[in-house]
Motif scaffolding. Structure first.
Motif, PDB file in Angstrom:
ATOM      1  N   LYS B  42      27.348 -10.401  -9.885  1.00  0.00           N
ATOM      2  CA  LYS B  42      27.180  -9.620 -11.117  1.00  0.00           C
ATOM      3  C   LYS B  42      28.281  -8.573 -11.243  1.00  0.00           C
ATOM      4  CE  LYS B  42      23.127 -11.537 -11.873  1.00  0.00           C
ATOM      5  NZ  LYS B  42      22.948 -12.509 -12.974  1.00  0.00           N
ATOM      6  N   GLY B  43      28.321  -7.940 -12.415  1.00  0.00           N
ATOM      7  CA  GLY B  43      29.288  -6.883 -12.627  1.00  0.00           C
ATOM      8  C   GLY B  43      28.787  -5.552 -12.099  1.00  0.00           C
ATOM      9  N   PRO B  44      29.710  -4.615 -11.840  1.00  0.00           N
ATOM     10  CA  PRO B  44      29.301  -3.275 -11.399  1.00  0.00           C
ATOM     11  C   PRO B  44      28.427  -2.590 -12.454  1.00  0.00           C
ATOM     12  CG  PRO B  44      31.650  -3.631 -11.021  1.00  0.00           C
ATOM     13  CD  PRO B  44      31.171  -4.757 -11.879  1.00  0.00           C
ATOM     14  N   GLU B  45      27.317  -2.053 -12.005  1.00  0.00           N
ATOM     15  CA  GLU B  45      26.388  -1.347 -12.891  1.00  0.00           C
ATOM     16  C   GLU B  45      26.552   0.140 -12.666  1.00  0.00           C
ATOM     17  OE1 GLU B  45      22.313  -2.270 -12.078  1.00  0.00           O
ATOM     18  OE2 GLU B  45      21.571  -0.506 -13.145  1.00  0.00           O
ATOM     19  N   PHE B  46      26.854   0.863 -13.718  1.00  0.00           N
ATOM     20  CA  PHE B  46      27.135   2.299 -13.610  1.00  0.00           C
ATOM     21  C   PHE B  46      25.898   3.057 -13.138  1.00  0.00           C
ATOM     22  CE2 PHE B  46      29.402   6.090 -14.516  1.00  0.00           C
ATOM     23  CZ  PHE B  46      28.472   6.985 -15.004  1.00  0.00           C
ATOM     24  N   LEU B  47      26.112   3.950 -12.141  1.00  0.00           N
ATOM     25  CA  LEU B  47      25.027   4.795 -11.646  1.00  0.00           C
ATOM     26  C   LEU B  47      25.257   6.273 -11.988  1.00  0.00           C
ATOM     27  CD1 LEU B  47      24.463   3.312  -8.043  1.00  0.00           C
ATOM     28  CD2 LEU B  47      22.969   3.043 -10.043  1.00  0.00           C
ATOM     29  N   PHE B  48      26.364   6.823 -11.480  1.00  0.00           N
ATOM     30  CA  PHE B  48      26.596   8.261 -11.592  1.00  0.00           C
ATOM     31  C   PHE B  48      28.058   8.572 -11.861  1.00  0.00           C
ATOM     32  CE2 PHE B  48      22.517   9.280  -9.949  1.00  0.00           C
ATOM     33  CZ  PHE B  48      22.278   8.544  -8.809  1.00  0.00           C
ATOM     34  N   THR B  49      28.280   9.728 -12.513  1.00  0.00           N
ATOM     35  CA  THR B  49      29.591  10.361 -12.548  1.00  0.00           C
ATOM     36  C   THR B  49      29.456  11.747 -11.940  1.00  0.00           C
ATOM     37  OG1 THR B  49      30.117   9.302 -14.646  1.00  0.00           O
ATOM     38  CG2 THR B  49      31.499  11.136 -13.978  1.00  0.00           C
ATOM     39  N   LEU B  50      30.394  12.107 -11.084  1.00  0.00           N
ATOM     40  CA  LEU B  50      30.480  13.461 -10.535  1.00  0.00           C
ATOM     41  C   LEU B  50      31.861  13.993 -10.868  1.00  0.00           C
ATOM     42  CD1 LEU B  50      28.980  12.552  -7.049  1.00  0.00           C
ATOM     43  CD2 LEU B  50      27.816  13.874  -8.825  1.00  0.00           C
ATOM     44  N   TYR B  51      31.916  15.232 -11.357  1.00  0.00           N
ATOM     45  CA  TYR B  51      33.205  15.746 -11.811  1.00  0.00           C
ATOM     46  C   TYR B  51      33.775  16.856 -10.926  1.00  0.00           C
ATOM     47  CZ  TYR B  51      33.180  13.156 -16.190  1.00  0.00           C
ATOM     48  OH  TYR B  51      33.207  12.155 -17.127  1.00  0.00           O
ATOM     49  N   SER B  52      32.881  17.650 -10.306  1.00  0.00           N
ATOM     50  CA  SER B  52      33.421  18.782  -9.564  1.00  0.00           C
ATOM     51  C   SER B  52      32.665  18.985  -8.259  1.00  0.00           C
ATOM     52  CB  SER B  52      33.363  20.047 -10.420  1.00  0.00           C
ATOM     53  OG  SER B  52      32.062  20.268 -10.885  1.00  0.00           O
ATOM     54  N   ALA B  53      33.353  19.563  -7.285  1.00  0.00           N
ATOM     55  CA  ALA B  53      32.771  19.810  -5.971  1.00  0.00           C
ATOM     56  C   ALA B  53      31.495  20.626  -6.109  1.00  0.00           C
ATOM     57  CB  ALA B  53      33.782  20.527  -5.079  1.00  0.00           C
ATOM     58  N   GLY B  54      30.466  20.215  -5.382  1.00  0.00           N
ATOM     59  CA  GLY B  54      29.186  20.897  -5.449  1.00  0.00           C
ATOM     60  C   GLY B  54      28.199  20.253  -6.416  1.00  0.00           C
ATOM     61  N   GLU B  55      28.709  19.365  -7.250  1.00  0.00           N
ATOM     62  CA  GLU B  55      27.847  18.718  -8.235  1.00  0.00           C
ATOM     63  C   GLU B  55      26.947  17.685  -7.562  1.00  0.00           C
ATOM     64  OE1 GLU B  55      30.063  17.057 -11.423  1.00  0.00           O
ATOM     65  OE2 GLU B  55      28.298  16.525 -12.614  1.00  0.00           O
ATOM     66  N   LYS B  57      23.872  14.561  -8.585  1.00  0.00           N
ATOM     67  CA  LYS B  57      23.161  13.792  -9.602  1.00  0.00           C
ATOM     68  C   LYS B  57      22.077  12.962  -8.904  1.00  0.00           C
ATOM     69  CE  LYS B  57      25.687  14.530 -13.411  1.00  0.00           C
ATOM     70  NZ  LYS B  57      26.762  13.621 -13.842  1.00  0.00           N
ATOM     71  N   GLU B  58      20.954  12.789  -9.554  1.00  0.00           N
ATOM     72  CA  GLU B  58      19.843  12.028  -8.963  1.00  0.00           C
ATOM     73  C   GLU B  58      19.333  10.971  -9.920  1.00  0.00           C
ATOM     74  OE1 GLU B  58      17.552  15.714  -7.059  1.00  0.00           O
ATOM     75  OE2 GLU B  58      16.609  13.808  -6.558  1.00  0.00           O
ATOM     76  N   LYS B  59      18.905   9.865  -9.326  1.00  0.00           N
ATOM     77  CA  LYS B  59      18.273   8.809 -10.097  1.00  0.00           C
ATOM     78  C   LYS B  59      17.325   8.065  -9.169  1.00  0.00           C
ATOM     79  CE  LYS B  59      19.388   4.704 -12.869  1.00  0.00           C
ATOM     80  NZ  LYS B  59      20.494   3.864 -13.392  1.00  0.00           N
ATOM     81  N   GLU B  60      16.057   8.226  -9.399  1.00  0.00           N
ATOM     82  CA  GLU B  60      15.027   7.603  -8.567  1.00  0.00           C
ATOM     83  C   GLU B  60      15.262   7.969  -7.098  1.00  0.00           C
ATOM     84  OE1 GLU B  60      14.169   3.862 -11.599  1.00  0.00           O
ATOM     85  OE2 GLU B  60      14.860   3.445  -9.562  1.00  0.00           O
ATOM     86  N   ARG B  61      15.523   6.991  -6.246  1.00  0.00           N
ATOM     87  CA  ARG B  61      15.668   7.260  -4.807  1.00  0.00           C
ATOM     88  C   ARG B  61      17.107   7.599  -4.416  1.00  0.00           C
ATOM     89  NH1 ARG B  61      12.315   3.366  -5.873  1.00  0.00           N
ATOM     90  NH2 ARG B  61      13.922   1.738  -5.818  1.00  0.00           N
ATOM     91  N   LEU B  62      18.003   7.665  -5.374  1.00  0.00           N
ATOM     92  CA  LEU B  62      19.418   7.889  -5.114  1.00  0.00           C
ATOM     93  C   LEU B  62      19.833   9.309  -5.511  1.00  0.00           C
ATOM     94  CD1 LEU B  62      20.932   4.569  -6.533  1.00  0.00           C
ATOM     95  CD2 LEU B  62      20.343   5.076  -4.159  1.00  0.00           C
ATOM     96  N   ALA B  64      23.582  11.516  -5.514  1.00  0.00           N
ATOM     97  CA  ALA B  64      25.013  11.533  -5.230  1.00  0.00           C
ATOM     98  C   ALA B  64      25.495  12.972  -5.201  1.00  0.00           C
ATOM     99  CB  ALA B  64      25.774  10.749  -6.294  1.00  0.00           C
ATOM    100  N   THR B  65      26.360  13.270  -4.215  1.00  0.00           N
ATOM    101  CA  THR B  65      26.939  14.600  -4.087  1.00  0.00           C
ATOM    102  C   THR B  65      28.446  14.473  -3.958  1.00  0.00           C
ATOM    103  OG1 THR B  65      26.695  14.586  -1.674  1.00  0.00           O
ATOM    104  CG2 THR B  65      24.851  15.480  -2.952  1.00  0.00           C
ATOM    105  N   LEU B  66      29.149  15.581  -4.253  1.00  0.00           N
ATOM    106  CA  LEU B  66      30.613  15.550  -4.252  1.00  0.00           C
ATOM    107  C   LEU B  66      31.162  16.801  -3.585  1.00  0.00           C
ATOM    108  CD1 LEU B  66      33.206  14.085  -5.301  1.00  0.00           C
ATOM    109  CD2 LEU B  66      33.028  15.550  -7.326  1.00  0.00           C
ATOM    110  N   THR B  67      32.164  16.597  -2.689  1.00  0.00           N
ATOM    111  CA  THR B  67      32.942  17.697  -2.153  1.00  0.00           C
ATOM    112  C   THR B  67      34.382  17.483  -2.595  1.00  0.00           C
ATOM    113  OG1 THR B  67      33.646  16.650  -0.079  1.00  0.00           O
ATOM    114  CG2 THR B  67      31.434  17.642  -0.120  1.00  0.00           C
ATOM    115  N   LYS B  68      35.280  18.294  -2.092  1.00  0.00           N
ATOM    116  CA  LYS B  68      36.682  18.184  -2.519  1.00  0.00           C
ATOM    117  C   LYS B  68      37.366  16.938  -1.969  1.00  0.00           C
ATOM    118  CE  LYS B  68      37.661  22.987  -3.567  1.00  0.00           C
ATOM    119  NZ  LYS B  68      38.476  24.180  -3.285  1.00  0.00           N
TER     120      LYS B  68
END
Lengths: 114, 111
Positions: B42-55, B57-62, B64-68
């Motif tokens: 299958k094709g990649p299914e979009f989950l999250f976008t993170l833009y800046s360190a410290g951000e 995002k949550e979706k159900e059991r997932l 995502a976090t971002l550092t530099k």
């Protein structure tokens, strides 16, 4: 929810034949892309298309490849003379606009060259 | 050179066993980091976008976090239906913002 669609889902062709892979991007998106994924490898960029012209292409995208947006909804990838090494999954993706970077992918076309 | 590296390559968990996937990146001028889920064929299914360190995002059991320098995808109490390949990608800054993908982490959750 809007989605990217692709046809066919699977294409089998003989070496040297031409194939056309079709995509319908998300309506009102402005940027369109083709990527491919050889089995077991990374998703890799092929070409991007904006304002009815190619904006960037990779080394893979040689003279055997071309893209077209023949009308307001379809976006096609043509391979003029297929090679065995063109066997891969081909994904179309679209992006909304200049200030948005998320790309949304279609389900892919599995191309098998025999 | 801009690149994305994911680890581990494969991860096998028991249902309910939480863990994290890693994505490290080097790109000048980050314009977001994306997580996708890909099921076989299958094709990649979009989950999250993170833009800046410290951000985060949550979706159900997932989550995502971002550092530099890296991003983590935390999976809390996974279920067998979470089994998939998880891909990380960043847009290469430029006119087209083409995506650079990692090789992905193949997650298998056993009941």
């Amino acid at each position: 929810e809007p989605e990217v669609t692709q046809t066919p889902s699977h294409q089998v062709t003989q070496m040297g034949q031409e194939v056309i892979l079709r995509c319908v991007p998300i309506s009102n998106h402005l940027y369109f892309y083709w990527y491919r994924q050889i089995l077991g490898q990374k998703v890799e960029f092929l070409v991007s298309f904006y304002n009815n012209e190619i904006s960037e292409k990779s080394e893979i995208f040689d003279d055997q490849f071309s893209v077209e947006r023949p009308d307001g909804s379809n976006f096609t990838l043509k391979i003029r003379s297929t090679k065995l090494e063109d066997s891969a999954m081909y994904f179309c993706a679209s992006r909304g606009g200049r200030a948005t970077y998320e790309q949304y992918f279609g389900p892919g076309t599995r191309l098998t060259v025999t | 050179e801009d690149q994305v590296t994911q680890s581990p390559e494969a991860l096998r968990l028991q249902e309910g066993e939480s863990s994290s996937l890693n994505c490290s990146y080097t790109v000048s001028g980050l314009r977001g980091l994306f997580w996708y889920r890909q099921d076989p064929g299958k094709g990649p299914e979009f989950l999250f976008t993170l833009y800046s360190a410290g951000e985060e995002k949550e979706k159900e059991r997932l989550k995502a976090t971002l550092t530099k320098k890296e991003s983590f995808l935390h999976i809390t109490a996974p279920k067998p239906e979470d089994s998939a390949t998880y891909l990380c990608a960043v847009p290469r800054p430029g006119a087209t913002n083409k995506l650079i993908f990692g090789t992905g982490t193949l997650l298998a959750v056993q009941p």
